[in-house]
Design an enzyme around this catalytic site. Structure first.
Site, PDB file in Angstrom:
ATOM      1  CD  GLN A 174      13.078  -2.599  10.309  1.00  0.00           C
ATOM      2  OE1 GLN A 174      12.742  -3.727   9.952  1.00  0.00           O
ATOM      3  NE2 GLN A 174      12.643  -2.044  11.414  1.00  0.00           N
ATOM      4  CE1 TYR A 186       8.536 -11.572   6.044  1.00  0.00           C
ATOM      5  CE2 TYR A 186       7.585 -12.352   8.087  1.00  0.00           C
ATOM      6  CZ  TYR A 186       8.607 -11.737   7.413  1.00  0.00           C
ATOM      7  OH  TYR A 186       9.703 -11.282   8.098  1.00  0.00           O
TER       8      TYR A 186
HETATM    9  N1  SER Z   1       8.492  -7.587  11.198  1.00  0.00           N
HETATM   10  C1  SER Z   1       8.000  -8.599  10.309  1.00  0.00           C
HETATM   11  C2  SER Z   1       6.652  -8.261   9.824  1.00  0.00           C
HETATM   12  O1  SER Z   1       5.911  -7.662  10.569  1.00  0.00           O
HETATM   13  C3  SER Z   1       7.938  -9.921  11.007  1.00  0.00           C
HETATM   14  O2  SER Z   1       9.129 -10.591  10.875  1.00  0.00           O
HETATM   15  O3  SER Z   1       6.321  -8.608   8.749  1.00  0.00           O
END
Ligand code: SER
Length: 318
Positions: A12, A143
């Protein structure tokens, strides 16, 4: 910055950042790094060099750095938040083992490194409104865990070895070129596609859930400007809060309705994404980025919406 390796160049951010860097540095080597199965195509392939750059293979990274005399590495390889929850070990492998490979190559060969952090690096105990630059970071998602560890490891390499690591904490990024894959903030991209296609949008995030968001041109500007900033002025390094707009689904929906009358949205909760979104800030304070390297976004919700709708109409409707 002249010879740059963009790892994750077909993703992206990478797909647009690689093209922007090629425009800014036409005399340099801007190498589009990719993994098998995600090879560059079209203009991305034709406008400059490309190389297989899997972050889990340190030797191949070192070879690319030597071959193209790379001075700066943009490390954009990552699983986004919702996907990382379903594949936590793979997320750790790519985000952490990959990062240390990159940092080791950078240390040995004197490269600067940008590895983005995120609003995902914060957690439920973080102050939600005007989230400070330096504050509690106790994320509950894999994450987020990898993003905090990325910030710490990047700062470690700077303080211990002088490796020139810098980064920003990106909000949810909205773009009309390459779709994000498996993030919590993806809804704010998908809603525009639905509006342009004339479809009803099923929103996975609940009403009243505010998150920071940013239009891709501003995100690219942040990624370039932080790496070109005067190091003498940087008090912080990994990572800077950068913000430009904050909204909930109702606000973006109402804004799109101004330009697409009759557009319909319903709520269809996704519990995984909602739990992640509930643990993230509503709105970050980015004054340190503004003071230390002159960060200033160009787009707000209205100008982004007009641009997104116009670009997607061209792309999807011809
Ligand atoms: N855009 C990312 C996510 O939603 C956040 O950094 O995982």
């Amino acid at each position: 910055m002249k010879n740059v390796l963009v790892i994750g160049s077909t993703g992206q951010i990478g797909s647009e950042l690689t093209m922007k860097l090629r425009g800014l540095y036409p005399d340099g080597n801007i190498v589009a790094g990719f993994i098998k199965g995600a090879e560059p195509k079209g203009i991305l392939l034709e406008s400059g060099p490309s190389a297989e750059a899997d972050v889990r293979n340190a030797q191949s990274l070192a070879q690319i750095v030597d071959k193209y005399k790379i001075d700066t590495i943009y490390n954009l390889a990552a699983l986004l938040s919702a996907v990382a929850e379903s594949k936590p070990l793979l997320a750790w492998d790519i985000q952490m083992n990959g990062l240390i490979n990159i940092l080791e190559v950078a240390r040995e060969k004197g490269c600067a490194v940008f590895t983005p952090s995120s609003i995902g690096s914060f957690g439920p105990e973080t102050p939600r409104v005007n989230t400070p630059q330096d504050t509690i970071q106790r994320p509950r998602s894999m994450y987020g865990v990898t993003k905090v560890a990325t910030e710490l490891l990047s700062d470690y390499y700077f303080h211990k070895y002088g490796t020139d690591t810098r980064s920003v904490r990106f909000p949810g990024l909205i773009s009309n070129v390459t779709l994000p894959g498996g993030g919590t903030t993806d809804y704010a991209v998908e809603i525009y596609y639905a509006a342009v296609k004339g479809e009803e949008f099923a929103c996975p995030i609940a009403k009243g859930t505010f998150m920071d968001m940013m239009y891709m041109p501003d995100a690219l500007k942040a990624a370039v400007d932080i790496m070109n900033a005067d190091p003498a002025k940087l008090v912080h390094r990994n990572s800077f809060n950068v913000a430009s707009m904050s909204f909930d689904p109702e606000i973006i929906y109402s804004k799109i309705c101004e330009y697409v009358p009759g557009f319909k949205m319903r709520y269809e909760a996704d519990p995984v994404r909602q739990a992640i979104a509930d643990s993230w800030p509503d709105k970050m304070d980015d004054s340190c980025a503004r003071e230390e390297w002159g960060w200033a976004p160009s787009y707000d919700l209205d100008s982004m919406t007009r641009d997104m709708l116009e670009s997607l109409r061209k792309k999807l409707l011809g």
